[in-house]
Motif scaffolding. Structure first.
Motif, PDB file in Angstrom:
ATOM      1  N   ARG A 138       0.828  -1.211   0.000  1.00  0.00           N
ATOM      2  CA  ARG A 138       0.000   0.000   0.000  1.00  0.00           C
ATOM      3  C   ARG A 138       0.863   1.262   0.000  1.00  0.00           C
ATOM      4  O   ARG A 138       0.540   2.253  -0.667  1.00  0.00           O
ATOM      5  N   LEU A 139       1.959   1.241   0.766  1.00  0.00           N
ATOM      6  CA  LEU A 139       2.880   2.385   0.761  1.00  0.00           C
ATOM      7  C   LEU A 139       3.477   2.615  -0.627  1.00  0.00           C
ATOM      8  O   LEU A 139       3.637   3.750  -1.071  1.00  0.00           O
ATOM      9  N   GLN A 140       3.822   1.547  -1.278  1.00  0.00           N
ATOM     10  CA  GLN A 140       4.392   1.658  -2.617  1.00  0.00           C
ATOM     11  C   GLN A 140       3.360   2.228  -3.585  1.00  0.00           C
ATOM     12  O   GLN A 140       3.682   3.084  -4.417  1.00  0.00           O
ATOM     13  N   ASN A 141       2.117   1.773  -3.483  1.00  0.00           N
ATOM     14  CA  ASN A 141       1.050   2.305  -4.334  1.00  0.00           C
ATOM     15  C   ASN A 141       0.843   3.797  -4.070  1.00  0.00           C
ATOM     16  O   ASN A 141       0.692   4.595  -5.003  1.00  0.00           O
ATOM     17  N   MET A 142       0.852   4.178  -2.790  1.00  0.00           N
ATOM     18  CA  MET A 142       0.662   5.569  -2.431  1.00  0.00           C
ATOM     19  C   MET A 142       1.816   6.417  -2.968  1.00  0.00           C
ATOM     20  O   MET A 142       1.609   7.506  -3.495  1.00  0.00           O
TER      21      MET A 142
END
Length: 142
Positions: A108-112
């Motif tokens: 999720r951090l990478q997507n954000m």
């Protein structure tokens, strides 16, 4: 022909057989012959044998007690190994679950970060500098 005496040979007592086999003299050490020598010697042999048997029995009892203790320790070790195996299995499951949660969080951090571009990096750098500044001020005020 053999010079050894057999135990079952007629006319020879146990003392004579033993003395002949071990090379001992059959007379008492004082050199006197006594009609009661065999009786007292037999009595002392019986007494010595009984003492040895009682010592052996005591030692056997001690050994059996030690064997029982070893058995109890071994059973306790087996129970501890089973408990440890169960705990390790539970810990393995918990770590696997935590790894799944962390991998989802990083995804999720990478997507954000990919949606926001480089802006989040500057926010992180700014927060680190502010945090460092507060630590330096706190250190000098102590």
């Amino acid at each position: 022909m053999s010079t050894r005496l057999r135990v079952g040979q007629p006319g020879l007592s146990y003392r004579d057989n033993r003395a002949a086999l071990l090379g001992e003299s059959s007379a008492p050490s004082s050199g006197r012959s006594s009609p009661f020598y065999d009786v007292s010697n037999e009595y002392s042999r019986r007494r010595t044998a009984e003492e040895l048997e009682s010592q052996n029995d005591e030692q056997l009892e001690g050994l059996s007690a030690k064997v029982k203790q070893l058995k109890q320790v071994t059973i306790a070790i087996g129970a501890e190994v089973k408990d440890s195996t169960i705990q390790l299995t539970q810990m393995n499951d918990a770590f696997a679950e935590t790894g799944g949660i962390l991998s989802g969080t990083f995804r999720r951090l990478q997507n954000m970060s990919s949606r926001q571009g480089c802006r989040w990096l500057w926010y992180m750098v700014f927060l680190i500098i502010v945090f460092w500044f507060f630590i330096v001020v706190w250190w000098f005020r102590r």
